[in-house]
Design a protein around this motif. Structure first.
Motif, PDB file in Angstrom:
ATOM      1  N   THR A  73      48.858  15.586  27.542  1.00 21.27           N
ATOM      2  CA  THR A  73      49.319  16.372  28.679  1.00 21.27           C
ATOM      3  C   THR A  73      48.195  17.308  29.090  1.00 21.27           C
ATOM      4  OG1 THR A  73      51.575  16.288  27.823  1.00 21.27           O
ATOM      5  CG2 THR A  73      51.105  17.946  29.512  1.00 21.27           C
ATOM      6  N   LEU A  76      46.717  18.349  36.231  1.00 17.15           N
ATOM      7  CA  LEU A  76      46.295  17.212  37.056  1.00 17.15           C
ATOM      8  C   LEU A  76      44.848  17.325  37.503  1.00 17.15           C
ATOM      9  CD1 LEU A  76      49.431  16.506  39.258  1.00 17.15           C
ATOM     10  CD2 LEU A  76      48.572  15.191  37.315  1.00 17.15           C
ATOM     11  N   THR A  79      42.421  15.688  35.016  1.00 15.08           N
ATOM     12  CA  THR A  79      42.658  14.312  34.567  1.00 15.08           C
ATOM     13  C   THR A  79      41.416  13.432  34.666  1.00 15.08           C
ATOM     14  OG1 THR A  79      44.961  14.529  35.242  1.00 15.08           O
ATOM     15  CG2 THR A  79      44.173  12.312  34.830  1.00 15.08           C
ATOM     16  N   SER A  99      53.172   8.678  34.541  1.00 16.65           N
ATOM     17  CA  SER A  99      54.102   9.710  34.990  1.00 16.65           C
ATOM     18  C   SER A  99      54.955  10.131  33.804  1.00 16.65           C
ATOM     19  CB  SER A  99      54.985   9.174  36.119  1.00 16.65           C
ATOM     20  OG  SER A  99      55.769   8.105  35.638  1.00 16.65           O
ATOM     21  N   ASN A 103      50.428  13.060  30.991  1.00 13.95           N
ATOM     22  CA  ASN A 103      49.665  12.532  32.123  1.00 13.95           C
ATOM     23  C   ASN A 103      48.871  11.284  31.754  1.00 13.95           C
ATOM     24  OD1 ASN A 103      49.535  15.575  31.918  1.00 13.95           O
ATOM     25  ND2 ASN A 103      49.285  15.302  34.105  1.00 13.95           N
TER      26      ASN A 103
END
Length: 154
Positions: A73, A76, A79, A99, A103
């Protein structure tokens, strides 16, 4: 992606199970001439449905390798940077954006559980990673990843 008609899909299924199956054997199984099967396979290759072929090396009985899934996790915005970092870990065979609560999902292969523990601890020290959880694979019952792995490798 269009995988063709039922004969093409049948050929793809057989090749996923055994990529070294001869055109003659494939032809016998689908009820076509060898030349027709070869033409179909070449067309599937040209269209990018068949991306390649690979050898799958069997494990020896004394091999104690461990497979696991690691759930990461992160924010975003971090990432893509993390995917770049994860490429540097040879134990990570796949890394997918997913999802849900996590992530990133990584498939990992290590020699011993201690190696898995060390990898998880190392990943947890990366600043952008908020949490790391994992599940150890007990046994593999179905494996249709060959085509998927070849697609991701390109």
């Amino acid at each position: 992606m269009d995988y063709g008609d039922s004969i093409d899909r049948n050929l793809l299924s057989m090749l996923e199970e055994n990529a070294r199956m001869t055109a003659s054997e494939l032809a016998r199984r689908v009820g076509l001439a060898r030349s027709s099967v070869q033409e179909r396979i070449e067309r599937l290759e040209r269209r990018g449905v068949i991306l390649g072929y690979r050898a799958i090396v069997g494990r020896r009985e004394i091999d104690q390798s461990v497979s696991a899934y690691i759930f990461i996790t992160t924010a975003l915005r971090a990432t893509q940077r993390l995917f770049a970092l994860l490429r540097g870990y040879p134990e990570i065979s796949t890394a997918d954006a997913i999802s849900g609560p996590a992530n990133i999902l990584c498939r990992v292969n290590v020699n011993f559980l201690e190696d898995l523990e060390a990898l998880i601890e190392e990943l947890a020290r990366i600043e952008e990673i908020e949490s790391v959880t994992y599940s150890v694979v007990l046994s593999n019952k179905i494996n249709r990843e060959n085509a998927l792995i070849a697609r991701k490798a390109q």
